[in-house]
Write a protein that holds these residues in place. Structure first.
Motif, short mmCIF file in Angstrom:
data_model
loop_
_atom_site.label_atom_id
_atom_site.label_comp_id
_atom_site.label_asym_id
_atom_site.label_seq_id
_atom_site.Cartn_x
_atom_site.Cartn_y
_atom_site.Cartn_z
N SER A 53 0.87 -8.58 -34.66
CA SER A 53 1.14 -7.88 -33.41
C SER A 53 2.27 -6.87 -33.56
O SER A 53 2.27 -5.82 -32.90
CB SER A 53 1.49 -8.88 -32.30
OG SER A 53 2.66 -9.61 -32.64
N LYS A 54 3.21 -7.15 -34.43
CA LYS A 54 4.31 -6.20 -34.64
C LYS A 54 3.80 -4.93 -35.31
O LYS A 54 4.26 -3.82 -35.00
CB LYS A 54 5.41 -6.85 -35.50
CG LYS A 54 6.71 -6.08 -35.51
CD LYS A 54 7.83 -6.87 -36.16
CE LYS A 54 9.13 -6.07 -36.12
NZ LYS A 54 10.26 -6.82 -36.74
N THR A 55 2.85 -5.07 -36.23
CA THR A 55 2.23 -3.90 -36.85
C THR A 55 1.43 -3.11 -35.82
O THR A 55 1.50 -1.88 -35.77
CB THR A 55 1.33 -4.33 -38.01
OG1 THR A 55 2.09 -5.09 -38.96
CG2 THR A 55 0.72 -3.11 -38.70
N ALA A 56 0.68 -3.83 -34.98
CA ALA A 56 -0.08 -3.16 -33.91
C ALA A 56 0.86 -2.43 -32.96
O ALA A 56 0.54 -1.33 -32.47
CB ALA A 56 -0.93 -4.17 -33.16
N ASP A 57 2.03 -3.04 -32.70
CA ASP A 57 3.03 -2.37 -31.84
C ASP A 57 3.50 -1.06 -32.47
O ASP A 57 3.70 -0.05 -31.77
CB ASP A 57 4.24 -3.28 -31.62
CG ASP A 57 4.02 -4.31 -30.54
OD1 ASP A 57 3.25 -4.02 -29.60
OD2 ASP A 57 4.60 -5.41 -30.63
N SER A 58 3.69 -1.06 -33.78
CA SER A 58 4.15 0.16 -34.46
C SER A 58 3.12 1.28 -34.32
O SER A 58 3.47 2.44 -34.11
CB SER A 58 4.41 -0.14 -35.94
OG SER A 58 5.47 -1.06 -36.09
N ILE A 59 1.84 0.92 -34.44
CA ILE A 59 0.79 1.93 -34.28
C ILE A 59 0.74 2.41 -32.84
O ILE A 59 0.65 3.62 -32.57
CB ILE A 59 -0.58 1.34 -34.71
CG1 ILE A 59 -0.54 0.96 -36.20
CG2 ILE A 59 -1.70 2.34 -34.44
CD1 ILE A 59 -1.76 0.19 -36.67
N LYS A 60 0.82 1.48 -31.88
CA LYS A 60 0.82 1.85 -30.47
C LYS A 60 2.00 2.77 -30.15
O LYS A 60 1.83 3.81 -29.49
CB LYS A 60 0.92 0.59 -29.60
CG LYS A 60 1.03 0.86 -28.10
CD LYS A 60 1.44 -0.37 -27.33
CE LYS A 60 0.32 -1.36 -27.20
NZ LYS A 60 -0.70 -0.92 -26.20
N ASN A 61 3.18 2.42 -30.62
CA ASN A 61 4.37 3.21 -30.30
C ASN A 61 4.36 4.58 -30.93
O ASN A 61 4.95 5.53 -30.41
CB ASN A 61 5.63 2.44 -30.73
CG ASN A 61 5.86 1.19 -29.91
OD1 ASN A 61 5.41 1.09 -28.76
ND2 ASN A 61 6.55 0.22 -30.48
N SER A 62 3.68 4.72 -32.08
CA SER A 62 3.63 6.03 -32.73
C SER A 62 2.93 7.06 -31.86
O SER A 62 3.19 8.26 -31.95
CB SER A 62 2.93 5.92 -34.09
OG SER A 62 1.54 5.68 -33.94
N LYS A 63 2.03 6.60 -31.00
CA LYS A 63 1.28 7.53 -30.14
C LYS A 63 2.19 8.24 -29.14
O LYS A 63 1.87 9.32 -28.67
CB LYS A 63 0.18 6.78 -29.41
CG LYS A 63 -0.90 6.20 -30.33
CD LYS A 63 -1.96 5.45 -29.54
CE LYS A 63 -3.04 4.91 -30.45
NZ LYS A 63 -4.07 4.16 -29.69
#
Length: 451
Positions: A328-338
């Motif tokens: 989930s932390k990796t998914a958060d990084s992708i989400k936040n990059s947007k």
């Protein structure tokens, strides 16, 4: 299966679009060195069984006729890309009267159904359906088509387009214009807009307010897409809706946040690739994707703008961080990059290109490129046979990555229930077996606390 090439014809604009040769400047997004590649893909068209008894139009004639008409306004596709000497060796588009677009006619002695409508095609076969210009040929002929007719009357449109001319969305604008004309329209509805350097040129003076140096390196001796000693191999994986729902549910329980398919599955595949590739723990790995900025710009880009309208986005971690941290932390990084997709980000990226292009801008190695083709409008390109039943990429280069990953819809003509979508992955052969084992865990993700 053999593909018989019958002829290659140069198609010219039906009316000369200009009299004097001229040179057109490209935008700083067009001339990004990571776009110095040809992107190649195919569209598959089938015949309506109810019309089999009637004489069918020849797809080669339909495509070449509509192409000739469309080139009056989109004559830029007939140009040649040439490096200017001063001041920075950027590509320019040289337009010469009398130039045209090569279109190859080919036939195959089998039906599309026998090939399952190229839903997960044999690579050696599909390579024969799409032109593959190399070296200088890719610059002097930046747009090449091939029409391959099958025994059933269905056909495949293969396209090879130098990325400097446009991105996938820009190319689709042009193909839709061709298709409108093929269906009987008197003129192109959407007026094409060039204005590359004025709409997406650097500021004066250039100003970089985003830390691109954290993601991009400067090395004038580096080459884009440095190929490994062994080429990557290709595999298609089925991803069921049920598995995605479980994955997203697990990540929601883990973090309390909701994630898109791109964020959740992207995070899962990125880590699986790094683990399977056995990348040393202290090396930096990158997740890269291109984001559409046409509506982000202030003012927004005109609807008819068909140049490159995307900028690269990066997420980077140490390999050991990616492998060991909660998914989930990796998914958060992708989400936040947007959230970086702003007018200022784009302007800063353009200015970074202006200031450092001559030094060589590279994303480095260990880049995993991702793109989602499920909702890009490819299926709208209707030459009179309906939209394509299959759209399939052949490109191996994507936003600095030589091992791209595509999210693709299933062919609408293939048999069986359409559940979820397919993921096309390029990876080194020695890593593919371990990657497959990681992908198998998607089916059983509930109860696996290690995620």
């Amino acid at each position: 299966m053999d593909v018989k090439i019958e002829e290659t014809t140069i198609i010219h604009p039906s009316t000369p679009p200009f009299n004097d040769d001229h040179v057109l400047s490209l935008s700083h997004l067009d001339t990004d060195i990571n776009l110095h590649v040809t992107f190649r893909y195919l569209r598959v068209y089938v015949n309506d069984p109810e019309t089999q008894t009637r004489e069918q139009p020849n797809p080669f004639h339909v495509v070449t006729s509509s192409l000739s008409s469309a080139l009056v306004q989109y004559y830029h596709y007939t140009g040649s890309l040439i490096h200017r000497v001063e001041p920075d060796d950027r590509l320019e588009l040289h337009c010469q009267a009398g130039n045209g677009v090569p279109v190859t006619r080919a036939v195959v002695a089998c039906t599309l159904s026998e090939m399952n409508y190229l839903d997960d095609p044999d690579e050696s076969f599909t390579e024969k359906l799409v032109p593959d210009p190399r070296g200088e040929d890719a610059l002097t002929r930046p747009f090449i088509l091939q029409v391959t007719r099958f025994k059933c009357g269905g056909w495949v449109l293969g396209a090879a387009i130098h990325h400097t001319l446009c991105d996938g969305l820009g190319a689709t604008i042009f193909f839709n214009a061709m298709a409108e004309l093929a269906r009987g329209a008197g003129q192109v509805k959407l007026e094409p807009v060039w204005a590359r350097s004025s709409l997406l040129g650097p500021r004066d003076p250039p100003r970089v307010d985003f830390p691109f140096h954290e993601f991009l390196s400067l090395d004038k001796n580096s080459l884009p897409y440095m190929e490994p000693s062994k080429p990557a191999v290709r595999e298609c994986f089925k991803v069921k809706d049920e598995w995605l729902d479980r994955l997203k549910g697990f990540l929601r329980e883990q973090s309390g946040s909701n994630y898109t398919t791109f964020e959740a599955l992207g995070a899962f595949i990125w880590r699986a690739r790094v683990m399977a590739s056995k990348i040393p723990s202290k090396e930096t790995v990158k997740f890269a994707y291109a984001t559409n900025i046409r509506r982000t710009m202030k003012p927004q880009l005109p609807h008819g703008y068909w140049g490159n309208g995307c900028v690269p986005m990066y997420v980077q971690l140490l390999a050991q961080e990616l492998v060991n941290q909660p998914l989930s932390k990796t998914a958060d990084s992708i989400k936040n990059s947007k959230f970086n997709t702003t007018d200022e980000y784009v302007r800063s990226f353009i200015d970074f290109q202006e200031l450092h292009y001559h030094e060589g801008i590279t994303a480095g190695e260990r880049v995993s490129g991702f793109t989602d083709w499920r909702h890009l409008g490819h299926a709208t390109v209707d030459f009179g046979w309906g939209g394509p039943v299959t759209v399939f990429p052949l490109s191996r280069h994507l936003v600095g990555s030589i091992e791209p990953c595509f999210f693709l819809p299933y062919s609408s003509a293939s048999e069986g229930k359409k559940d979820g979508f397919k993921v096309l992955v390029y990876l080194q052969e020695e890593a593919m077996a371990d990657f497959k084992k990681e992908m198998e865990k998607l089916e059983h993700i509930i109860g696996l606390s290690r995620f």
